[in-house]
Design a protein around this motif. Structure first.
Motif, mmCIF file in Angstrom:
data_model
loop_
_atom_site.group_PDB
_atom_site.id
_atom_site.type_symbol
_atom_site.label_atom_id
_atom_site.label_comp_id
_atom_site.label_asym_id
_atom_site.label_seq_id
_atom_site.Cartn_x
_atom_site.Cartn_y
_atom_site.Cartn_z
ATOM 1 N N VAL A 67 0.847 -1.184 0.000
ATOM 2 C CA VAL A 67 0.000 0.000 0.000
ATOM 3 C C VAL A 67 0.886 1.239 0.000
ATOM 4 O O VAL A 67 2.005 1.208 0.533
ATOM 5 C CB VAL A 67 -0.971 -0.017 1.206
ATOM 6 C CG1 VAL A 67 -0.252 0.188 2.517
ATOM 7 C CG2 VAL A 67 -2.111 0.958 1.029
ATOM 8 N N ASN A 92 -6.127 -2.945 0.287
ATOM 9 C CA ASN A 92 -6.763 -1.897 1.085
ATOM 10 C C ASN A 92 -6.450 -2.135 2.552
ATOM 11 O O ASN A 92 -6.290 -3.286 2.976
ATOM 12 C CB ASN A 92 -8.280 -1.912 0.900
ATOM 13 C CG ASN A 92 -8.690 -1.565 -0.504
ATOM 14 O OD1 ASN A 92 -7.912 -0.973 -1.263
ATOM 15 N ND2 ASN A 92 -9.899 -1.925 -0.881
ATOM 16 N N TYR A 94 -8.096 -1.309 6.287
ATOM 17 C CA TYR A 94 -9.241 -0.813 7.049
ATOM 18 C C TYR A 94 -8.918 -0.930 8.534
ATOM 19 O O TYR A 94 -8.676 -2.030 9.036
ATOM 20 C CB TYR A 94 -10.501 -1.646 6.768
ATOM 21 C CG TYR A 94 -10.963 -1.661 5.330
ATOM 22 C CD1 TYR A 94 -10.889 -0.527 4.534
ATOM 23 C CD2 TYR A 94 -11.498 -2.818 4.775
ATOM 24 C CE1 TYR A 94 -11.330 -0.539 3.225
ATOM 25 C CE2 TYR A 94 -11.945 -2.841 3.462
ATOM 26 C CZ TYR A 94 -11.857 -1.699 2.692
ATOM 27 O OH TYR A 94 -12.299 -1.719 1.395
ATOM 28 N N THR A 110 -6.810 1.786 -1.158
ATOM 29 C CA THR A 110 -7.507 2.746 -0.315
ATOM 30 C C THR A 110 -7.249 2.441 1.158
ATOM 31 O O THR A 110 -7.186 1.287 1.562
ATOM 32 C CB THR A 110 -9.012 2.735 -0.625
ATOM 33 O OG1 THR A 110 -9.200 3.321 -1.922
ATOM 34 C CG2 THR A 110 -9.825 3.493 0.385
#
Length: 196
Positions: A67, A92, A94, A110
């Motif tokens: 990432v 991603n 989270y 993200t």
């Protein structure tokens, strides 16, 4: 090395926050960093910077996820494009205290930090950032490489175009559209004091 090893591009404050979110999620057994300041950066103990981004082709096979944790939208987009060309396993992140609706669409790369919310039917592009307590509510759209600062809010149906950035505390109302690459600043406390 753990079979769930994460490589983070960028070891600044945001990169270290992403590392914490990743470890708290329980999905990663180990986290390493690559940073263009290597080998000159000074860091607290416990952070393992293995090299410069130019060395990425040598490292990628050791990691199950990569990432780009760099706040600058343009730099993040360039780094992600380079990773895609290398066939890197972009993931991603989270934070476990974030909420991401199962009805939302979220692009790769993200990062969604503590307390952030992605509402039902929101569309989040590639390489977006939602900082702590940011909200992309129902049917909102964050195009690729857009960015919500701490506590920034997108009401339902609002849009952040590619590379746009709402700084900390900025709010969009229903249907607002922020143009590409525009940075929207909040009213600063010092400005408010000057009118008292």
């Amino acid at each position: 090395m753990s079979h769930t090893a994460l490589l983070i591009i960028g070891v600044g404050g945001f990169g270290r926050s992403v590392a914490e979110a990743a470890m708290l999620s329980g999905k990663w057994g180990c986290v390493d960093f690559v940073d263009d300041s290597y080998p000159h950066q000074q860091l607290p103990a416990g952070y393992n910077v293995i090299g410069h981004s130019a060395d990425l082709p040598k490292f990628l096979s050791k990691y199950t996820g990569v990432v780009v944790a760099i706040g600058n939208n343009q730099v993040r987009s360039e780094k992600l494009a380079s990773l895609a060309k290398l066939g890197a396993p972009i993931v991603n992140i989270y934070h476990p205290r974030a909420f991401v609706s199962e009805q939302a669409e979220v692009g790769l790369g993200t990062m969604v930090m503590a307390g952030a919310i992605i509402g039902a039917h929101a569309q989040i592009g590639l390489g977006c950032i939602l900082n702590p307590n940011a909200v992309a509510d129902h049917d909102s759209i964050m195009e690729d490489y857009s960015h919500l600062g701490v506590g920034a809010v997108m009401a339902g149906t609002s849009v952040l175009k590619t590379g746009a950035w709402l700084r900390a505390g900025v709010a969009l109302t229903y249907g607002d559209v922020v143009p590409e690459r525009l940075i929207v600043e909040p009213v600063r406390f010092t400005e408010l004091k000057s009118h008292v």
